[in-house]
Design an enzyme around this catalytic site. Structure first.
Site, PDB file in Angstrom:
ATOM      1  CB  CYS A 232      27.965  62.607  65.262  1.00  0.00           C
ATOM      2  SG  CYS A 232      26.685  61.595  65.981  1.00  0.00           S
TER       3      CYS A 232
ATOM      4  CB  THR B  35      56.271  62.951  61.242  1.00  0.00           C
ATOM      5  OG1 THR B  35      55.719  62.403  62.426  1.00  0.00           O
ATOM      6  CG2 THR B  35      56.873  61.842  60.422  1.00  0.00           C
TER       7      THR B  35
HETATM    8  N1  ASP Z   1      53.416  62.653  66.692  1.00  0.00           N
HETATM    9  C1  ASP Z   1      53.667  63.472  65.536  1.00  0.00           C
HETATM   10  C2  ASP Z   1      53.245  64.885  65.868  1.00  0.00           C
HETATM   11  O1  ASP Z   1      52.080  65.172  65.914  1.00  0.00           O
HETATM   12  C3  ASP Z   1      52.934  62.956  64.358  1.00  0.00           C
HETATM   13  C4  ASP Z   1      53.128  63.805  63.108  1.00  0.00           C
HETATM   14  O2  ASP Z   1      54.045  64.593  63.014  1.00  0.00           O
HETATM   15  O3  ASP Z   1      52.343  63.668  62.190  1.00  0.00           O
HETATM   16  O4  ASP Z   1      54.096  65.713  66.093  1.00  0.00           O
END
Ligand code: ASP
Length: 344
Positions: A280, A15
């Site tokens: 856990c 992202t």
């Molecule tokens: N689905 C994305 C990834 O892990 C989420 C992120 O980038 O935080 O590449």
């Protein structure tokens, strides 16, 4: 001569590297060559930043051992040319990759800091800028000419954590990661507060050794009440399995039914290591504490102590890749190699 720290920023995907196309509203991959011009704040840092990107950046759900090696190779090939490395990675599997990288690089004397974000870098409310800028600052930290951090870290939402101690615990909040069995290494407030007592010291007399063999012929089996004998028997009879992570209850407990104990001991007799890791989020496996783990201990199950499942997976693949006899693998697995587990 320019003596400011040299940092290599590596983009693997996720992202963080996306920006919003203002015409369509869709998220699109960021042109990484333009990173510095798009985040002018990076220019204010007292370090020189070079960037390199995976040829085909990925969502981290597509991470695998070949890509761990691709990332490791990028760092290894440039290890002597930089003072520190910052890896931009999707958050979903960041803890797995970061743990794997910690096993790949033995005797680190430089930081490798993973970071990412919950919102893309182009989003108005993004957490990406703070994560990225502070991760670079931490990677560039020096004292008497030497890197302050000499291990693989994960920086997210104002905290640097030991990477192989982390777990992604939240898909919504900016505070996405926690390290429940080990304190934070650095906290970012008005100042960067470095918790020196918890940093992993570098052994500068030893050369860095780069390991690349991961054997992924493994499975994770998670205990749950009602676990089915015939299904479990079928799984354990798959003849290509070379190692098992057993996610147990509490302090390492399982059902005491005889059939279960037999599956475990027969598997170990075949030379297949079984690692006991607790379900856990915090605390440690302690086989023999309850009657419900005595049979496991007797059968020779390996204690994962307070390791996370993410680090347990990477460590098992790494040690299987080293081709060790079972007894040796057990001893080494139960030893902390990169600070991934507590010693007792
Ligand atoms: N689905 C994305 C990834 O892990 C989420 C992120 O980038 O935080 O590449």
């Amino acid at each position: 001569m320019n003596t400011s720290p040299h940092i290599l920023l590596i983009y693997t995907g996720g992202t963080i590297g996306m920006i919003k196309n203002f015409e369509t509203g869709a998220l699109i991959a960021f042109d990484f060559d333009k990173l510095l011009s798009n985040i002018p704040e990076l220019k204010q840092l007292d370090c020189t930043i070079d960037t390199v990107s995976f040829a085909a950046p990925i969502d981290s759900s597509d991470m695998n051992v070949e890509r761990w090696k691709e990332l490791g190779d990028i760092i290894n090939a440039r290890y002597d040319n930089y003072d520190g490395f910052v890896v931009l990675h999707g958050s979903d599997t960041m803890s797995y990759t970061a743990a794997a990288i910690s096993f790949m690089f033995e005797n680190l004397t430089k930081p490798i800091i993973f970071t990412g974000s919950q919102l893309p870098i182009g989003d108005l409310r993004t957490d990406a800028k703070e994560n990225l800028i502070t991760a670079v600052q931490i990677a560039a930290l020096k004292e008497k000419g030497r890197s302050v951090i000499t291990e693989v870290g994960l920086y997210f939402e104002y905290k640097l954590l030991r990477a192989n101690r982390t777990t992604k615990i939240n898909a919504e909040h900016f505070e996405a990661f926690q390290s429940l069995n080990y304190p934070s290494l650095v906290e970012s407030g008005v100042h960067l507060k470095i918790n020196k007592a918890f940093l992993r010291p570098a052994n500068r007399r030893k050369k860095m050794v780069y390991h690349t063999h991961f054997d992924n012929d493994i499975i994770i089996v998670k205990m749950f009440p009602g676990i089915n004998e015939s299904i479990l028997k079928s799984i354990f009879s798959i003849d290509t399995i070379k190692g098992v992570i057993l996610e147990t209850y509490g302090a390492g407990n399982t059902t005491t039914q005889k059939w279960f104990a037999h599956i475990i001991s027969d598997t170990i007799k075949k030379g297949i290591p079984i690692i006991n890791v607790t379900q856990c989020a915090a605390g440690s496996v302690e086989m023999g504490k309850y009657d419900t783990s005595v049979a496991l201990k007797k059968a020779g199950v390996i204690s994962g102590k307070d390791i996370t499942t993410e680090a347990a997976v990477a460590k098992l693949m790494y040690l299987l890749g080293e081709n060790l006899p079972l007894k040796v693998l057990k001893t080494i697995y139960e030893t902390s190699l990169r600070g991934e587990m507590s010693e007792n």
